[in-house]
Design a protein around this motif. Structure first.
Motif, PDB file in Angstrom:
ATOM      1  N   GLY A  53       0.377  -1.271   0.146  1.00  0.00           N
ATOM      2  CA  GLY A  53       0.309  -0.127   0.640  1.00  0.00           C
ATOM      3  C   GLY A  53       1.002   0.887   0.120  1.00  0.00           C
ATOM      4  N   LEU A  54       2.105   0.960   1.068  1.00  0.00           N
ATOM      5  CA  LEU A  54       2.893   2.036   0.807  1.00  0.00           C
ATOM      6  C   LEU A  54       3.960   2.352  -0.659  1.00  0.00           C
ATOM      7  CD1 LEU A  54       2.969   2.646   4.144  1.00  0.00           C
ATOM      8  CD2 LEU A  54       1.689   4.060   3.065  1.00  0.00           C
ATOM      9  N   ASP A  55       3.780   1.472  -1.285  1.00  0.00           N
ATOM     10  CA  ASP A  55       5.407   1.282  -2.064  1.00  0.00           C
ATOM     11  C   ASP A  55       6.295   1.485  -1.603  1.00  0.00           C
ATOM     12  OD1 ASP A  55       3.555   1.547  -4.724  1.00  0.00           O
ATOM     13  OD2 ASP A  55       3.122   3.128  -4.797  1.00  0.00           O
ATOM     14  N   ALA A  56       6.765   0.072  -0.854  1.00  0.00           N
ATOM     15  CA  ALA A  56       7.338   0.601   0.159  1.00  0.00           C
ATOM     16  C   ALA A  56       8.601  -0.287  -0.188  1.00  0.00           C
ATOM     17  CB  ALA A  56       7.023   0.431   2.805  1.00  0.00           C
ATOM     18  N   GLY A  57       8.228  -1.261  -1.191  1.00  0.00           N
ATOM     19  CA  GLY A  57       9.564  -1.648  -1.433  1.00  0.00           C
ATOM     20  C   GLY A  57      10.209  -1.430  -2.382  1.00  0.00           C
ATOM     21  N   LEU A  58       9.981  -0.508  -2.436  1.00  0.00           N
ATOM     22  CA  LEU A  58      11.200   0.326  -3.898  1.00  0.00           C
ATOM     23  C   LEU A  58      11.682   2.068  -2.969  1.00  0.00           C
ATOM     24  CD1 LEU A  58       8.022   2.239  -6.401  1.00  0.00           C
ATOM     25  CD2 LEU A  58       9.099  -0.295  -6.418  1.00  0.00           C
ATOM     26  N   ILE A  59      12.066   1.166  -1.580  1.00  0.00           N
ATOM     27  CA  ILE A  59      13.144   1.813  -1.277  1.00  0.00           C
ATOM     28  C   ILE A  59      13.761   0.920   0.117  1.00  0.00           C
ATOM     29  CG2 ILE A  59      11.915   4.200  -0.439  1.00  0.00           C
ATOM     30  CD1 ILE A  59      10.998   3.064   2.236  1.00  0.00           C
ATOM     31  N   TYR A  60      15.514   0.995  -0.261  1.00  0.00           N
ATOM     32  CA  TYR A  60      16.003   0.358   0.223  1.00  0.00           C
ATOM     33  C   TYR A  60      15.720  -0.995  -0.300  1.00  0.00           C
ATOM     34  CZ  TYR A  60      16.625   3.655   3.910  1.00  0.00           C
ATOM     35  OH  TYR A  60      16.597   4.590   4.812  1.00  0.00           O
ATOM     36  N   ASN A  61      16.867  -0.525  -1.805  1.00  0.00           N
ATOM     37  CA  ASN A  61      16.252  -2.031  -1.972  1.00  0.00           C
ATOM     38  C   ASN A  61      17.611  -3.182  -1.617  1.00  0.00           C
ATOM     39  OD1 ASN A  61      14.861  -0.408  -4.073  1.00  0.00           O
ATOM     40  ND2 ASN A  61      14.051  -1.912  -4.570  1.00  0.00           N
ATOM     41  N   SER A  62      17.932  -3.627  -1.181  1.00  0.00           N
ATOM     42  CA  SER A  62      19.146  -3.911  -0.713  1.00  0.00           C
ATOM     43  C   SER A  62      18.872  -5.164   0.662  1.00  0.00           C
ATOM     44  CB  SER A  62      20.567  -3.770  -0.596  1.00  0.00           C
ATOM     45  OG  SER A  62      20.645  -2.620   1.033  1.00  0.00           O
ATOM     46  N   PHE A  63      19.478  -6.428   0.496  1.00  0.00           N
ATOM     47  CA  PHE A  63      19.222  -7.142   1.793  1.00  0.00           C
ATOM     48  C   PHE A  63      21.462  -8.151   2.264  1.00  0.00           C
ATOM     49  CE2 PHE A  63      18.418 -10.720   3.481  1.00  0.00           C
ATOM     50  CZ  PHE A  63      17.255 -10.689   4.463  1.00  0.00           C
ATOM     51  N   PRO A  64      21.488  -8.137   3.113  1.00  0.00           N
ATOM     52  CA  PRO A  64      20.629  -8.022   4.330  1.00  0.00           C
ATOM     53  C   PRO A  64      20.487  -6.296   5.010  1.00  0.00           C
ATOM     54  CG  PRO A  64      22.520  -9.234   4.890  1.00  0.00           C
ATOM     55  CD  PRO A  64      23.104  -8.847   3.308  1.00  0.00           C
ATOM     56  N   LYS A  65      20.868  -5.188   5.140  1.00  0.00           N
ATOM     57  CA  LYS A  65      21.885  -4.212   5.450  1.00  0.00           C
ATOM     58  C   LYS A  65      20.105  -3.246   4.890  1.00  0.00           C
ATOM     59  CE  LYS A  65      25.277  -3.600   7.648  1.00  0.00           C
ATOM     60  NZ  LYS A  65      26.667  -2.642   7.242  1.00  0.00           N
ATOM     61  N   MET A  66      20.108  -2.158   4.914  1.00  0.00           N
ATOM     62  CA  MET A  66      19.093  -1.279   4.456  1.00  0.00           C
ATOM     63  C   MET A  66      19.649   0.065   3.491  1.00  0.00           C
ATOM     64  SD  MET A  66      15.617  -1.823   6.858  1.00  0.00           S
ATOM     65  CE  MET A  66      14.556  -0.849   5.593  1.00  0.00           C
ATOM     66  N   GLY A  67      20.772  -0.482   2.611  1.00  0.00           N
ATOM     67  CA  GLY A  67      21.367   0.495   2.497  1.00  0.00           C
ATOM     68  C   GLY A  67      22.755  -0.015   2.835  1.00  0.00           C
ATOM     69  N   ASP A  68      23.458   1.539   4.470  1.00  0.00           N
ATOM     70  CA  ASP A  68      24.343   1.482   5.189  1.00  0.00           C
ATOM     71  C   ASP A  68      23.913   0.985   6.649  1.00  0.00           C
ATOM     72  OD1 ASP A  68      26.325   1.536   2.806  1.00  0.00           O
ATOM     73  OD2 ASP A  68      26.021   4.004   2.789  1.00  0.00           O
ATOM     74  N   PHE A  69      22.941   1.091   6.360  1.00  0.00           N
ATOM     75  CA  PHE A  69      22.342   0.625   7.767  1.00  0.00           C
ATOM     76  C   PHE A  69      21.771  -0.803   8.301  1.00  0.00           C
ATOM     77  CE2 PHE A  69      21.919   5.171   6.496  1.00  0.00           C
ATOM     78  CZ  PHE A  69      22.507   5.696   6.997  1.00  0.00           C
ATOM     79  N   TRP A  70      21.827  -1.521   9.355  1.00  0.00           N
ATOM     80  CA  TRP A  70      20.741  -2.532  10.154  1.00  0.00           C
ATOM     81  C   TRP A  70      19.523  -1.512  10.167  1.00  0.00           C
ATOM     82  CZ3 TRP A  70      22.620  -6.956   8.221  1.00  0.00           C
ATOM     83  CH2 TRP A  70      23.568  -7.139   8.654  1.00  0.00           C
ATOM     84  N   VAL A  71      19.798  -0.803  11.235  1.00  0.00           N
ATOM     85  CA  VAL A  71      18.283  -0.049  11.591  1.00  0.00           C
ATOM     86  C   VAL A  71      18.240   1.375  10.365  1.00  0.00           C
ATOM     87  CG1 VAL A  71      16.865   0.799  13.054  1.00  0.00           C
ATOM     88  CG2 VAL A  71      18.382  -1.097  13.597  1.00  0.00           C
TER      89      VAL A  71
END
Length: 400
Positions: A267-285
């Motif tokens: 609903g928020l199109d949240a899958g289109l941000i932070y498209n990396s795994f396991p980290k979210m970009g350079d962050f764990w949180v």
């Protein structure tokens, strides 16, 4: 207790099959009808279970699964807001000539979605998304017909046990609520966003509610169909069985909750941000995880937090299912129960793989649809495992 149980079953079996030795007939009856205690209850159990009712409900559950898949594709192709009106009967017939198509397209052109996203659409482009949403709505009506018409027949023929009347009443309410709630969800996307920077979309709360009703209806249909089609197997109880049943229930709940979390991601199109795994970009949180006030809104309206929650829930679900599978390896179980546990474990691994692939590839329609469908498959397997373990407990209790 066992002597009385066996003797009562033998009284019917001996009359029907006098040529079969009593001990052999008793053994057959114990395995084929483990739920019965007396000759009269044999008839009650047989009347409560109906293969035709089971197949009908299994078909209904399959149609609900098809609606979930079709609804996911409708959302991913941005087709869900193409029909700006709702009518139970009139909309069953799509536009059939040029004038009707132009009138329908004119109504869509007044919607916020067209003005913000699809202002370049031609009439042919509009037809493509219109037919997608129309097919989704018609499929929902087909589910209603596939349920209500056979229900009337089975009730008239006495195929539905009176103890199941309340359950089928709940199914009727869920079906009617799902249709009305679908339009309630669409209406939220036909309003102009409060901020000019926001894109027109349906409310993520209403989207999650729509999916919740679909999953609840699917679970009810599938569980009830298994109760009619499956025959419980006599099997000795084990000390690990209670803990295994608890883990199976937790697995089932976690799959359900994670799927609802996925509705907020969609609903928020949240899958289109932070498209990396396991980290979210350079962050764990990520640092913006609690930016919204009040703080509780972050879990439902902050795209970063919603994606973070879905990751945590997904990995937690995999951990719980893995624990369930490991315990099933150390518990004597019928082959069907062991197969259900193994299938659930395999599906959980594949579902996590699908989720990561969908994220890293910026939510392509094909893998995103498979990921949504995978949640329904995982829920089905979790329900199957719970149903198998439930049968073991019931039989073990009756032969003590």
């Amino acid at each position: 207790m066992l002597m009385r149980f066996g003797g009562s079953l033998l009284c019917r079996g001996a009359m029907r099959h006098p040529q079969i030795p009593a001990k052999q007939r008793l053994s057959q009856l114990l395995f084929l009808q483990p739920k019965t205690r007396t000759c009269s209850t044999v008839q009650n159990v047989q009347s409560a279970k109906s293969r035709s009712v089971g197949l009908w409900l299994a078909g209904c559950s399959g149609m609900v699964a098809g609606a979930v898949l079709l609804g996911g594709i409708t959302r991913l192709t941005e087709s869900g807001l193409s029909m700006v009106n709702w009518s139970l009967i009139k909309e069953m017939k799509p536009p059939s000539n040029q004038q009707e198509w132009e009138e329908e397209f004119s109504r869509y052109q007044q919607s916020p979605e067209f003005q913000a996203l699809h202002s370049h659409f031609t009439l042919e482009d509009f037809k493509r998304i219109f037919y997608m949403e129309w097919a989704h709505r018609m499929w929902g009506r087909a589910i209603g017909l596939a349920y209500f018409i056979p229900l009337a027949y089975f009730v008239a023929r006495g195929k539905i046990a009176k103890t199941d009347y309340k359950r089928h009443g709940a199914f009727c309410c869920l079906l009617l609520a799902q249709g009305g709630y679908g339009w309630y969800m669409v209406k939220s996307g036909l309003k102009k966003p409060e901020r000019d920077t926001d894109m027109p979309r349906v409310s993520q709360y209403r989207l999650a509610g729509h999916l919740f009703l679909a999953f609840l209806l699917y679970s009810g249909f599938l569980w009830t169909s298994m109760s009619h089609l499956k025959r419980d197997l006599l099997f000795e109880s084990h000390k690990n069985l209670k803990r295994l049943r608890i883990l199976a229930h937790i697995s089932k709940a976690m799959v359900f909750i994670t799927a609802m979390s996925g509705a907020f991601v969609a609903g928020l199109d949240a899958g289109l941000i932070y498209n990396s795994f396991p980290k979210m970009g350079d962050f764990w949180v990520p640092p913006e995880i609690l930016d919204f006030d009040p703080k509780w809104k972050n879990f439902f309206e902050n795209s970063t937090t919603v994606q973070f929650d879905h990751r945590i829930l997904g990995m937690s679900t995999l951990t719980i299912i893995s624990s369930t599978w490991i315990m099933s390896r150390f518990t004597p179980l019928p082959k069907r129960a062991k197969l259900a546990a193994s299938c659930l474990m395999a599906m959980a691994l594949f579902q996590v793989h699908l989720g990561i692939t969908t994220l890293k590839n910026y939510v392509p329609i094909s893998t995103a649809s498979m990921h949504q469908c995978g949640s329904l498959v995982a829920l089905s397997l979790a329900l199957w495992l719970s149903h198998e373990l439930k049968g073991i407990k019931r039989v073990a209790r009756k032969i003590k």
